[in-house]
Write an enzyme that holds these catalytic residues in place. Sequence first.
Site, mmCIF file in Angstrom:
data_model
loop_
_atom_site.group_PDB
_atom_site.id
_atom_site.type_symbol
_atom_site.label_atom_id
_atom_site.label_comp_id
_atom_site.label_asym_id
_atom_site.label_seq_id
_atom_site.Cartn_x
_atom_site.Cartn_y
_atom_site.Cartn_z
ATOM 1 N N LYS A 35 0.694 -1.184 0.141
ATOM 2 C CA LYS A 35 -0.003 -0.315 -0.003
ATOM 3 C C LYS A 35 0.731 1.287 -0.006
ATOM 4 O O LYS A 35 0.645 2.267 -0.730
ATOM 5 C CB LYS A 35 -0.806 -0.059 1.216
ATOM 6 N N THR A 36 1.778 1.230 0.836
ATOM 7 C CA THR A 36 2.736 2.447 0.865
ATOM 8 C C THR A 36 3.365 2.565 -0.417
ATOM 9 O O THR A 36 3.762 3.904 -1.062
ATOM 10 C CB THR A 36 3.646 2.198 1.968
ATOM 11 N N ASP A 82 -0.818 6.753 6.602
ATOM 12 C CA ASP A 82 -1.079 5.343 6.719
ATOM 13 C C ASP A 82 -1.793 5.176 7.951
ATOM 14 O O ASP A 82 -2.092 6.243 8.753
ATOM 15 C CB ASP A 82 0.191 4.993 6.954
ATOM 16 N N THR A 105 -5.463 -1.240 7.327
ATOM 17 C CA THR A 105 -5.820 -2.581 7.114
ATOM 18 C C THR A 105 -7.071 -3.028 8.024
ATOM 19 O O THR A 105 -7.453 -4.144 7.986
ATOM 20 C CB THR A 105 -4.471 -3.337 8.201
ATOM 21 N N ARG A 107 6.366 -8.302 1.474
ATOM 22 C CA ARG A 107 7.320 -8.115 2.457
ATOM 23 C C ARG A 107 8.084 -9.026 3.211
ATOM 24 O O ARG A 107 9.047 -8.958 3.594
ATOM 25 C CB ARG A 107 6.600 -7.003 3.774
#
Length: 351
Positions: free
Chosen positions: A70-71, A115, A164, A223
């Site tokens: 997402k980032t 975020d 999330t 990740r």
Amino acid sequence: MSKEKAGPPQYLGPEKAPNEDDSSLRPQSLGEFLGQKAMKENLAVFIAAARERGENLDHIFLTGPPGLGKTTLAQIVANELRTEFAQTSAPALDKPKDLIGILTNLDRNGVFFIDEIHRLKPAIEEMLYIAMEDYKIDCVIGQGPGARTLQLPIQPFTLVGATTKAGNVSSPLVSRFGITCRFSFYEAEDMEAIVRRSAGILNTGIDAAAAALLARSARGTPRILNRLLRRMRDFAQFRGESRITRQVVEDGLQRLEIDALGLEKYDREILRIIVERYGGGPVGAETLAISIGESSDTLEDYYEPYLIQAGLLQRTSRGRMATPLTYEHLGLQNGQGGRGNGQNNSQSSLF
């Protein structure tokens, strides 16, 4: 004396040491961003149209489990728009003046990324409403009877909010986002492409079989995949190997207690507790979290999404339940329970 404009607030959160992030592995354009094909194709159309018109892109709402990009995608949007990128997290926005400072310094058509947007304070969230719609900020000047409201115009911008926990974001805020992107766990094919790309950036050779095994063992999350790749590079170097082989990956995952489905020690512990202590369920989230010594938030946000996606856990109105795949993976017969039954089976046959 002319007042110098403040520089762009590139990263507003805590600084990280160079070795603590994986920014070198992050793609910088949509072409380099692997996976999430349908979402990426639609976003490319919206970005191209906004750039051609010379307008700011509509606000974007990113949802999905942690570690899926997402980032990274927010940064890519700014790169594709060829505009400024400012980043922060909702807990860092403590007072309205924090938001005012960022938005008034943001260039025209800039991208502002928040975020954990589900953790915005009500006062900050309400200030965002008018900023997102009318590109103005309401600020209060003075105190007591002499206080008055002043509207400050700001440059058109694109807000990218990531979370999330989409269900924890208020409806008025969600309705102000024109583009919604929902991330899902990555397919094995995309994960293999990602690990090959990351290995190339790290100047590390990797066999096809090793890449496939790593891709299957990373829970569909880039990740985690990049983290495991770096650990396998360490194991290969320790063994004196010039590249990462399947044997290196198998031995490395065994030492890290990660099995071929990507389950870690605590994942298997969750499943064993449901089966052995509670007869396969149902068991409440709070009870289950206490049993493994974690918070219920950690259980629901980190462990459960992949277990559910893998078909190993069911979330029902009465609680969490094991599935037939759970018994198969743990080496138990369906309905078999009791402390100690099959306790070490999943440990001894990780592959």
